[in-house]
Design an enzyme around this catalytic site. Structure first.
Site: not given
Ligand code: PLP
Length: 387
Positions: A73-74, A151, A179, A201, A325
């Site tokens: 997602a990032t 999240n 989420q 994941h 994070c």
């Molecule tokens: N966006 C949300 C709402 C998340 O909860 C997360 C992960 O914690 C991310 C983005 C980032 O996801 P990824 O770990 O796949 O980069």
């Protein structure tokens, strides 16, 4: 030490063994490069991707051509926010103060590059005010970026209403649904957004694979973010991660199989946990009165030092004080702060998230352990004694 109880499923989930089983042949047996069009090794890999994409698209009720694979997602968030800004010379983005850091950090980077940013306030439950959103839109505004489910608190934003405002003002709408996937029904979600993202994941799939949804009609407003090789219709270059794409598709098949039961079960377990913890004096359940993810509980304990609590709990239970994070940061949760929760309470708040492997007995044990540890910490707090 007894086996720890894992209650941090919003952070990540274990890869399902059925997912792993499906993935394994694609590491060493069907190992071809999906872009090798001259031989059967490549054709087989390409066929696996086509099957996985068709199956994901069917579940999401979108077109296979609207799915782009990323590393998570990032990366999806980076590619949407930066891709839209690169397409337009001058631009303005609107987002929320409670977004995930993956969004907020890209936004502050874009701000340094000259993009105008508006970070909207939220109410005490973390929900956007639709009139504020409408008022913030100007002729320059190109994109609204508001997540579907938070999240940390699990709070669900009014996606339909946000979409209406965006459509009326001719502004693109991106929603981070990382989420939401696998926890609530997405129903008409894709008719409301231009772009969205997910991560495997979080749904018992492998780490390092995500999906960006790009509505076909909104592709033209996006520049490529990763160039090289022309894969994925030139929107995201690089060799396809075949095992992980197959794994993501299998993970979706698995949760879809028994989805309503999963929702019912996690809601029941979360509510039991909430009921048990509400028996402790002086606690607040954040966002209790609004629509939340069924598996998420965000709770603040007055007169408790949050760091002490997390330290003592970490011997028995895996929970967090917010996003993974942020968990190395000594700052209070930016989500709770934006909701107007006093700083000291933000520090003493826990995010507890339930998953498909959570059992009733784990929930009962977690209630006992948290109740005990809160009492121990309070017993050495003078303010609590004087209360
Ligand atoms: N966006 C949300 C709402 C998340 O909860 C997360 C992960 O914690 C991310 C983005 C980032 O996801 P990824 O770990 O796949 O980069």
């Amino acid at each position: 030490m007894d086996q720890q109880i894992y209650l941090d499923y919003n952070s990540t989930t274990p890869c399902d063994s059925k997912v792993l089983e499906k993935m394994i042949p694609y590491f060493n047996m069907i190992f071809g490069n999906a872009s090798s069009t001259n031989h059967s090794f490549g054709w087989k890999a390409s066929e696996a991707i086509e099957n996985a994409t068709n199956s994901i698209a069917k579940f999401l009720k979108v077109k296979p051509s609207e799915i782009i694979y990323t590393s998570g997602a990032t990366e999806s968030i980076n590619s949407i926010l930066r891709g839209v800004c690169d397409k337009f010379n001058s631009s303005h983005i609107i987002t929320l103060k409670t977004e995930h850091k993956a969004t907020l950090d890209v936004c502050s980077y874009m701000e340094e590059k000259g993009v105008r940013l508006t970070y909207l306030d939220v109410d005490q439950n973390g929900i956007v005010n639709i009139n504020d959103l409408d008022a913030a839109i100007t002729k320059e505004t190109k994109l609204v970026s508001i997540m579907y489910a938070n999240n940390e608190t699990g709070v669900i934003q009014p996606i339909k209403e946000i979409s209406k405002v965006c459509k009326r003002n001719n502004v693109l709408f991106f929603s981070d649904a990382t989420q939401a996937l696998g926890k609530i029904e997405l129903k008409k979600f894709f008719s409301y957004v231009d772009y969205a993202c997910f991560s495997a994941h979080k749904v018992y799939g492998p780490k390092g694979i995500g999906v960006t949804f790009i509505k076909n009609s909104s592709k033209k407003f996006l520049d490529s973010y990763i160039l090289g090789g022309g894969q994925q219709k030139n929107l995201r270059g690089g060799t396809y991660n075949v095992p992980s794409i197959v794994g993501f598709s299998e993970a979706i098949e698995l949760f879809n199989f028994n989805f309503l039961n999963y929702i019912k079960r996690t809601t029941k377990l979360r509510n039991n946990l909430q009921k048990g913890l509400l028996k402790i004096e002086e606690v607040n359940v954040n966002c209790i009165s609004v629509k939340r993810l069924p598996n998420t509980l965000n709770i603040s304990f007055k007169f408790v030092d949050g760091e002490n609590l997390l330290n003592s709990l970490s011997r028995y239970i895996a929970v967090s004080n917010g996003s993974a994070c942020n968990s190395q940061s000594v700052k209070p949760s930016h989500v709770l702060i934006a909701m107007g929760i006093p700083e000291n309470l933000c520090f003493s708040s826990l995010r507890i998230s339930i998953g498909k492997h959570t059992t009733e007995s784990e929930v009962d044990k977690a209630i006992q352990i948290i109740t005990k540890e809160v009492a121990v910490i309070r017993s050495s707090n003078l303010l609590w004694k004087k209360k």
